[in-house]
Design a protein around this motif. Structure first.
Motif, PDB file in Angstrom:
ATOM      1  N   GLN A  86      -6.495  33.642  35.877  1.00  0.00           N
ATOM      2  CA  GLN A  86      -7.740  33.267  36.541  1.00  0.00           C
ATOM      3  C   GLN A  86      -7.452  32.932  37.999  1.00  0.00           C
ATOM      4  O   GLN A  86      -6.615  32.086  38.312  1.00  0.00           O
ATOM      5  CB  GLN A  86      -8.354  32.054  35.833  1.00  0.00           C
ATOM      6  N   SER A  87      -8.093  33.630  38.930  1.00  0.00           N
ATOM      7  CA  SER A  87      -7.838  33.466  40.357  1.00  0.00           C
ATOM      8  C   SER A  87      -9.058  32.851  41.038  1.00  0.00           C
ATOM      9  O   SER A  87     -10.204  33.190  40.696  1.00  0.00           O
ATOM     10  CB  SER A  87      -7.525  34.832  40.971  1.00  0.00           C
ATOM     11  N   PRO A  88      -8.869  31.932  42.000  1.00  0.00           N
ATOM     12  CA  PRO A  88      -7.587  31.446  42.516  1.00  0.00           C
ATOM     13  C   PRO A  88      -6.987  30.352  41.633  1.00  0.00           C
ATOM     14  O   PRO A  88      -7.686  29.704  40.880  1.00  0.00           O
ATOM     15  CB  PRO A  88      -7.944  30.903  43.896  1.00  0.00           C
ATOM     16  N   MET A  89      -5.688  30.159  41.774  1.00  0.00           N
ATOM     17  CA  MET A  89      -4.965  29.105  41.064  1.00  0.00           C
ATOM     18  C   MET A  89      -4.783  27.939  42.026  1.00  0.00           C
ATOM     19  O   MET A  89      -4.271  28.089  43.123  1.00  0.00           O
ATOM     20  CB  MET A  89      -3.609  29.637  40.594  1.00  0.00           C
ATOM     21  N   GLN A  90      -5.243  26.762  41.620  1.00  0.00           N
ATOM     22  CA  GLN A  90      -5.217  25.593  42.488  1.00  0.00           C
ATOM     23  C   GLN A  90      -3.966  24.756  42.218  1.00  0.00           C
ATOM     24  O   GLN A  90      -3.635  24.467  41.061  1.00  0.00           O
ATOM     25  CB  GLN A  90      -6.480  24.741  42.261  1.00  0.00           C
ATOM     26  N   TRP A  91      -3.275  24.376  43.288  1.00  0.00           N
ATOM     27  CA  TRP A  91      -2.165  23.424  43.173  1.00  0.00           C
ATOM     28  C   TRP A  91      -2.272  22.484  44.361  1.00  0.00           C
ATOM     29  O   TRP A  91      -1.951  22.834  45.495  1.00  0.00           O
ATOM     30  CB  TRP A  91      -0.820  24.152  43.198  1.00  0.00           C
ATOM     31  N   GLY A  92      -2.779  21.273  44.085  1.00  0.00           N
ATOM     32  CA  GLY A  92      -3.050  20.336  45.164  1.00  0.00           C
ATOM     33  C   GLY A  92      -4.071  20.937  46.116  1.00  0.00           C
ATOM     34  O   GLY A  92      -5.147  21.399  45.712  1.00  0.00           O
ATOM     35  N   LYS A  93      -3.729  20.974  47.389  1.00  0.00           N
ATOM     36  CA  LYS A  93      -4.638  21.547  48.372  1.00  0.00           C
ATOM     37  C   LYS A  93      -4.375  23.033  48.595  1.00  0.00           C
ATOM     38  O   LYS A  93      -5.013  23.668  49.434  1.00  0.00           O
ATOM     39  CB  LYS A  93      -4.514  20.807  49.707  1.00  0.00           C
ATOM     40  N   PHE A  94      -3.406  23.596  47.862  1.00  0.00           N
ATOM     41  CA  PHE A  94      -3.035  25.002  48.048  1.00  0.00           C
ATOM     42  C   PHE A  94      -3.674  25.866  46.970  1.00  0.00           C
ATOM     43  O   PHE A  94      -3.864  25.434  45.830  1.00  0.00           O
ATOM     44  CB  PHE A  94      -1.515  25.164  47.992  1.00  0.00           C
ATOM     45  N   ARG A  95      -3.999  27.087  47.366  1.00  0.00           N
ATOM     46  CA  ARG A  95      -4.579  28.047  46.436  1.00  0.00           C
ATOM     47  C   ARG A  95      -3.726  29.314  46.415  1.00  0.00           C
ATOM     48  O   ARG A  95      -3.320  29.811  47.454  1.00  0.00           O
ATOM     49  CB  ARG A  95      -6.013  28.414  46.836  1.00  0.00           C
ATOM     50  N   ILE A  96      -3.482  29.805  45.232  1.00  0.00           N
ATOM     51  CA  ILE A  96      -2.737  31.056  45.049  1.00  0.00           C
ATOM     52  C   ILE A  96      -3.718  32.099  44.547  1.00  0.00           C
ATOM     53  O   ILE A  96      -4.395  31.889  43.534  1.00  0.00           O
ATOM     54  CB  ILE A  96      -1.579  30.867  44.056  1.00  0.00           C
ATOM     55  N   ARG A  97      -3.812  33.215  45.248  1.00  0.00           N
ATOM     56  CA  ARG A  97      -4.788  34.250  44.913  1.00  0.00           C
ATOM     57  C   ARG A  97      -4.081  35.575  44.604  1.00  0.00           C
ATOM     58  O   ARG A  97      -2.964  35.817  45.036  1.00  0.00           O
ATOM     59  CB  ARG A  97      -5.759  34.482  46.085  1.00  0.00           C
ATOM     60  N   ASP A  98      -4.779  36.424  43.874  1.00  0.00           N
ATOM     61  CA  ASP A  98      -4.331  37.789  43.640  1.00  0.00           C
ATOM     62  C   ASP A  98      -4.990  38.725  44.639  1.00  0.00           C
ATOM     63  O   ASP A  98      -6.042  38.415  45.219  1.00  0.00           O
ATOM     64  CB  ASP A  98      -4.660  38.235  42.215  1.00  0.00           C
ATOM     65  N   PHE A  99      -4.379  39.890  44.833  1.00  0.00           N
ATOM     66  CA  PHE A  99      -4.915  40.884  45.757  1.00  0.00           C
ATOM     67  C   PHE A  99      -6.288  41.363  45.266  1.00  0.00           C
ATOM     68  O   PHE A  99      -7.201  41.616  46.049  1.00  0.00           O
ATOM     69  CB  PHE A  99      -3.944  42.072  45.863  1.00  0.00           C
TER      70      PHE A  99
END
Length: 594
Positions: free
Chosen positions: A338-351
């Motif tokens: 499931q995108s985006p992935m939240q970690w603290g204030k950072f977000r990890i997204r897929d293309f």
């Protein structure tokens, strides 16, 4: 010597008193004197004859002994020796794995002047400037008419230039013999060979020393007089190197890239068959090192070894292979994407949005950042770091060129959970394409660590086991699907079953931190044939832009992958790999009637 009188007075008086003839006494003394003179001359002659006989006996004994020694010795070519020549100019050749010359020696001459012997300095300066346009006429005249007794003009000149200088007819212009390093293939494999220059110099000899690349790394061995006739054999294949450089150069131009690097490596031995960095240079005329600007702006910069980059999604293979080895997942395990992935204030997204979940195989095939990050969280920072250390990502590359010593990866100061996630998909850790090629070779050969080398024929030693053969086989199967079904579809080469993984990483800014929005490092790390890998090929493009469509495309699938596919298509037959027809899926085979 006291001579006896012929007519002694006492004997004469005595003879007269007895009535004898005094002349008889004189005749007797003359006879005795002549006999003494004859005996003395005979003794002198006999002594001279004895001395002469002894001399001839010694001479003939010496000649006979020398002839006997020569008759029992091995024949050899006569060598000219010069007393006091302390400069060793001889340097061993460098050849490729087939014995073809990469670097050799060439006899030439230097040009120097003795101004005190010059007749017409002005005329000589004018003619020298015509022959060597880079010379300064005013400076030559100042040196020729000054107080200098000796002046170097050119350290090496061609035969044509030597003849032209000779035709000047100036007795103060002299030539000294030289042995220079010659690279007959020009810029081919320039970053590997590096180059050589003159060290200690004299009028009649000059020392040739390595200044970069393998010439400097093996300088002592190449200059060893005892091994001067034993060429250094590299693992490079000249034909393969030429083909790869030509395709890589064309791909760099087509993709509008700033630079490019390519590495072709044997998966079992770690021998580098070809390695290229563009732009390159001619080691016969090595340019000066830059004093300003970015290092990678210089053609001397070796992107394959010196360049440490965030290489992007090519690192996902390592995260998944470690998870498989630890038993945390299997190829069919479903992962939350499931995108985006939240970690603290950072977000990890897929293309792209790949939906709520994907199998581990699909995480690799689709190249999901989120899926890989979740797998990395289960692995943990300590275990991830240890695994990457076993793959060689914590030390400088051991490749036998001097530039490799400065290729230590850039690691995060604090290996946090966020670092663990970003490193799993190739951000937060910068490394060289050579490190990447060695790590992929480890997976391709069944899980044994590979040490890259440029020396051919060394006894291969299997490194420590990093992953099991089962895990390695599963990863090869996934990498094959990346080409047949995923992001590297342009990497398909008929008959060679290419497998691999793409990686597109945003390029960091040189100053001020952050990343460029429109500059990337595009990489394709491939293995072939995927079912029984023999070679690893890594292609990296710096700032590529593919412009054939309506919008510019920068991802590796559009840029690095087609270039790598063309390299495989060109070099595989050169290395003796016969194309094979892959067996079709049995479920797709149907029986038909005639």
């Amino acid at each position: 010597m006291i001579r006896t009188p012929l007519r002694p007075l006492a004997r004469i008086l005595e003879a007269r008193s007895r009535g004898e003839n005094p002349d008889a006494i004189e005749r007797e003394n003359i006879r005795l004197r002549h006999e003494e003179m004859r005996d003395r001359a005979r003794r002198r002659a006999e002594g001279r004859l004895l001395v002469l006989a002894v001399f001839f006996f010694c001479a003939f004994s010496l000649v006979g002994g020398r002839m006997a020694v020569l008759a029992q010795s091995e024949p050899g070519e006569p060598r000219t020796s010069v007393a006091g020549a302390s400069i060793l100019a001889q340097r061993a050749d460098i050849v490729d794995r087939e014995g073809r010359i990469l670097a050799t020696n060439f006899d030439t001459h230097s040009l120097y002047a003795q101004p005190r012997d010059m007749i017409d300095p002005d005329h000589a300066a004018d003619k020298l400037v015509e022959i060597f346009p880079d010379l300064d006429r005013a400076r030559l005249i100042r040196d020729f008419t000054g107080t200098r007794k000796f002046l170097w003009i050119k350290k090496k000149i061609s035969p044509e230039q030597q003849q032209a200088v000779h035709d000047i007819g100036e007795p103060g212009l002299l030539f000294g013999p030289r042995e220079m390093r010659l690279y007959p293939n020009g810029s081919l494999a320039a970053h590997v060979l590096g180059g050589a220059s003159f060290g200690r110099e004299g009028v009649h000899a000059a020392e040739v020393v390595g200044v970069a690349g393998i010439e400097k790394y093996f300088d002592e061995r190449l200059r060893d007089p005892a091994r001067a006739h034993q060429p250094l054999t590299l693992s490079l294949d000249l034909s393969v190197q030429a083909a790869m450089e030509r395709v890589l150069h064309g791909g760099m131009k087509i993709m509008n890239a700033k630079g490019a690097a390519g590495i072709l490596m044997e998966v079992d031995t770690g021998e580098v068959v070809a390695v290229a960095s563009l732009p390159d240079f001619d080691p016969n005329d090595r340019p000066a090192a830059p004093t300003e600007g970015n290092p990678d702006d210089s053609p001397l910069f070796n992107r394959a070894v010196q360049g440490v980059y965030e290489l992007g999604s090519v690192f996902k293979v390592f995260a998944v292979s470690q998870a498989l080895e630890l038993g945390l997942v299997n190829p069919d395990t479903m992962i939350n994407t499931q995108s985006p992935m939240q970690w603290g204030k950072f977000r990890i997204r897929d293309f792209r949005n790949y939906g709520p979940e994907l199998s581990v195989t699909k995480v690799i095939v689709k190249s999901s950042n989120v899926g890989t990050a979740r797998i990395a969280m289960d692995i943990g920072a300590a275990r991830q770091r240890d695994f990457l250390d076993k793959l060689g990502f914590m030390q400088a590359s051991p490749l036998e060129i001097t530039e490799a010593s400065g290729s230590a990866p850039l690691l995060p100061k604090n290996w946090s959970e966020l670092s663990t996630m970003t490193i799993s998909y190739g951000h937060g850790l910068s490394t060289s394409p050579m490190h990447l090629a060695a790590a992929y070779a480890t997976i391709a050969n069944g899980g044994r660590r590979v040490t890259p080398t440029l020396v051919h024929g060394a006894t291969p030693t299997l490194g420590e086991r990093v992953i099991s053969e089962t895990t390695a086989d599963a990863m090869r199967h996934m990498m094959r699907k990346v080409v047949s079904e995923g992001t590297a579809s342009f990497g398909e080469v008929a008959g060679y079953a290419v497998g691999g993984k793409t990686g597109t990483a945003d390029k960091p800014k040189a100053r001020g931190g952050g990343y460029y929005d429109d500059k990337v490092i595009a990489t394709f790390a491939s293995i072939f044939p995927a079912h029984d890998p023999k070679y690893v090929l890594v292609v990296t493009l710096d700032e590529p832009v593919e412009t054939s469509g309506d919008e510019p495309r920068r991802t590796a699938g559009w840029t690095a992958v087609p270039v790598a596919a063309e390299i495989i298509r060109r070099v595989a037959p050169l290395m003796g790999l016969r194309p094979e027809i892959e067996p079709a899926d049995l479920a797709a085979i149907r029986r038909t009637s005639n």
